[in-house]
Design a protein around this motif. Structure first.
Motif, mmCIF file in Angstrom:
data_model
loop_
_atom_site.group_PDB
_atom_site.id
_atom_site.type_symbol
_atom_site.label_atom_id
_atom_site.label_comp_id
_atom_site.label_asym_id
_atom_site.label_seq_id
_atom_site.Cartn_x
_atom_site.Cartn_y
_atom_site.Cartn_z
ATOM 1 N N UNK A 315 0.860 -1.193 0.000
ATOM 2 C CA UNK A 315 0.000 0.000 0.000
ATOM 3 C C UNK A 315 0.897 1.244 0.000
ATOM 4 N N UNK A 316 0.383 2.370 -0.514
ATOM 5 C CA UNK A 316 1.269 3.529 -0.715
ATOM 6 C C UNK A 316 1.682 4.239 0.568
ATOM 7 N N UNK A 317 2.625 5.143 0.388
ATOM 8 C CA UNK A 317 2.979 6.121 1.415
ATOM 9 C C UNK A 317 2.167 7.383 1.112
ATOM 10 N N UNK A 318 1.358 7.820 2.055
ATOM 11 C CA UNK A 318 0.609 9.081 1.886
ATOM 12 C C UNK A 318 0.624 9.782 3.233
ATOM 13 N N UNK A 319 1.281 10.940 3.276
ATOM 14 C CA UNK A 319 1.260 11.662 4.547
ATOM 15 C C UNK A 319 2.421 12.629 4.667
ATOM 16 N N UNK A 362 -4.032 6.980 8.220
ATOM 17 C CA UNK A 362 -3.060 6.432 9.170
ATOM 18 C C UNK A 362 -2.329 5.189 8.626
ATOM 19 N N UNK A 363 -3.025 4.259 7.928
ATOM 20 C CA UNK A 363 -2.311 3.063 7.431
ATOM 21 C C UNK A 363 -1.195 3.384 6.440
ATOM 22 N N UNK A 364 -1.210 4.606 5.889
ATOM 23 C CA UNK A 364 -0.237 4.946 4.846
ATOM 24 C C UNK A 364 0.912 5.800 5.376
ATOM 25 N N UNK A 365 0.970 5.957 6.686
ATOM 26 C CA UNK A 365 1.957 6.874 7.292
ATOM 27 C C UNK A 365 3.378 6.503 6.880
ATOM 28 N N UNK A 366 4.178 7.488 6.453
ATOM 29 C CA UNK A 366 5.562 7.200 6.069
ATOM 30 C C UNK A 366 6.369 6.558 7.200
ATOM 31 N N UNK A 367 6.012 6.866 8.449
ATOM 32 C CA UNK A 367 6.787 6.357 9.600
ATOM 33 C C UNK A 367 6.656 4.855 9.786
ATOM 34 N N UNK A 368 5.677 4.205 9.137
ATOM 35 C CA UNK A 368 5.363 2.821 9.506
ATOM 36 C C UNK A 368 6.530 1.867 9.259
#
Ligand SMILES: Cc1cc2nc3c(=O)[nH]c(=O)nc-3n(C[C@H](O)[C@H](O)[C@H](O)COP(=O)(O)OP(=O)(O)OC[C@H]3O[C@@H](n4cnc5c(N)ncnc54)[C@H](O)[C@@H]3O)c2cc1C
Length: 377
Positions: A315-319, A362-368
């Motif tokens: 899934x993408x990075x969005x944030x 939240x699921x796409x947060x770059x920090x994950x």
């Protein structure tokens, strides 16, 4: 020739995500400069398969896809053309009982999230779709999915954004970017410099490179789906078709050509080039003929591939950037960002203007990735 531009927002990348964001921000009154290394829509957004589907998506992506789906219906009023978007339905096929169980499980969760799904067993499939191959034993239909012409959609958004007053610079590659007390300073290979208080990084398969200019190290990888198109054939494939496992997908356009893909071609992100590989195309042909036997003997007109960014969790990075205020990332769409592109304008517009989106991100947060100990290579 040196040229200095100023804007509220600088967008790096002129794919569907970047061009729809440029339009949306202009509609909300911000000044925008978009920088595109090649031509708007010349990379993944312009060479993809054209699938516009919610079916099969990871559940966290469904709110994004549902929001974007509504924008697809509004293309004529938004950008002056429908992008050849056809609401054909997306039919996902099972070729074994285990695959059918997978479709049933996804359908349960998708219905809970508001997606209408119809399931077909073996007898219903034979009766309803006599043109499908014997090995298909069941299927799942999302009736309001469809497909569109990727060659059209990003350029349509680019044209509309320009008309709305955005400055779009094509053939202009971002070579450096930094931030000081006055905001972002973006340098390019054409001597154009842009100053802006917000930077939106929608650079597709190169998104991690722009992120790295600010020390954000994100584990984006390259994927290169292998595609081909037949000569025009009598119309038979009424839905956009996929299979569990994704090793073949097939759609037929109004002119009769059948577009299908499966497997990976060759690509070099540094050179900006991708192409199909003949053995992979042969494998996709064999699987396509098993699913739709009527395709046997059809002549191929062309095969191709494209450069797409993929994240390790699909899934993408969005944030917002973890490191740099005013920097927003949206890339790594992992093979399914064409459907999301028109909606990304609204979502990124909200992030720019309000610092949050009405759609859960939240699921796409770059920090994950850092939190999970996944490092960029
Ligand atoms: C062959 C293929 C089939 C696919 N099939 C589907 C499908 O059926 N359905 C679906 O939903 N998705 C599909 N996808 C995925 C989808 O195409 C992408 O997720 C989506 O187009 C990404 O859009 P984007 O705007 O984020 O990126 P892109 O379209 O890649 O745009 C990014 C842009 O950034 C520019 N750029 C990069 N670096 C710089 C720089 N330094 N300076 C300036 N500009 C820069 C690039 O030139 C590029 O134009 C497919 C992808 C491929 C490759």
């Amino acid at each position: 020739m040196a040229e200095a531009l100023k804007a509220d927002v600088v967008i790096v990348g002129g794919g569907t995500a970047g061009c729809s964001t440029a339009l949306h921000l202009r509609q909300r009154g911000l000044s925008v400069v978009l920088l595109e290394a090649r031509l708007c829509g010349s990379q993944a957004s312009g060479v993809n398969y054209g699938g516009v589907r919610r079916q099969g998506r990871a559940y966290p992506e469904l709110p994004l896809a549902t929001r974007s789906r509504a924008v697809w219906d509004r293309l004529p009023s938004l950008v002056g053309h429908d992008g050849e978007f056809v609401v054909s339905g997306h039919l996902k096929l099972a070729r074994s009982d285990a695959e059918m169980a997978e479709l049933e499980t996804w359908a349960t969760g998708a219905r809970e999230r508001g997606v209408g799904v119809e399931l077909f067993g073996r007898n219903a499939i034979r009766a309803r779709y006599p043109w499908l191959g014997e090995q298909v034993i069941g299927a799942s239909l999302v009736a309001d999915d469809g497909h569109a012409n990727p060659r059209l959609v990003a350029p349509l958004f680019a044209r509309a954004a320009r008309k709305a007053g955005a400055t779009l610079r094509e053939q202009t590659r971002v070579t450096a970017a930094s931030r000081d007390a006055g905001g972002f300073i973006v340098g390019t290979d054409k001597g154009v410099t842009v100053r802006a208080s917000t930077l939106v990084n929608v650079a597709g398969a190169w998104g991690h490179e722009i992120a790295a200019m600010f020390g954000d190290r994100l584990p984006e990888e390259l994927m290169t789906p292998n595609m081909c198109v037949t000569e025009p054939l009598p119309f038979v494939v009424e839905h956009n078709l996929g299979v569990v496992g994704g090793n073949v997908y097939i759609r037929q356009i109004a002119r009769g050509n059948v577009i299908f893909g499966g497997g990976s071609g060759w690509g070099d992100a540094g050179a900006g080039r991708a192409r199909a590989l003949p053995p992979i195309t042969s494998g996709a042909i064999a699987r396509a003929v098993e699913v739709v036997p009527g395709l046997r003997g059809a002549r191929l007109l062309r095969s191709w591939s494209g450069l797409e960014g993929a994240m390790p969790d699909g899934i993408p990075v969005i944030g917002a950037s973890p490191s740099t205020p005013g920097l927003i990332h949206a890339f790594g769409f992992s093979g399914h960002g064409f459907q999301l592109g028109p909606g990304m304008g609204e979502i990124l517009g909200e992030l720019v203007l309000e610092g949050r989106s009405a759609t859960p991100l939240q699921p796409f947060a770059p920090e994950r990735f850092a939190a999970a100990g996944i490092a960029a290579r």
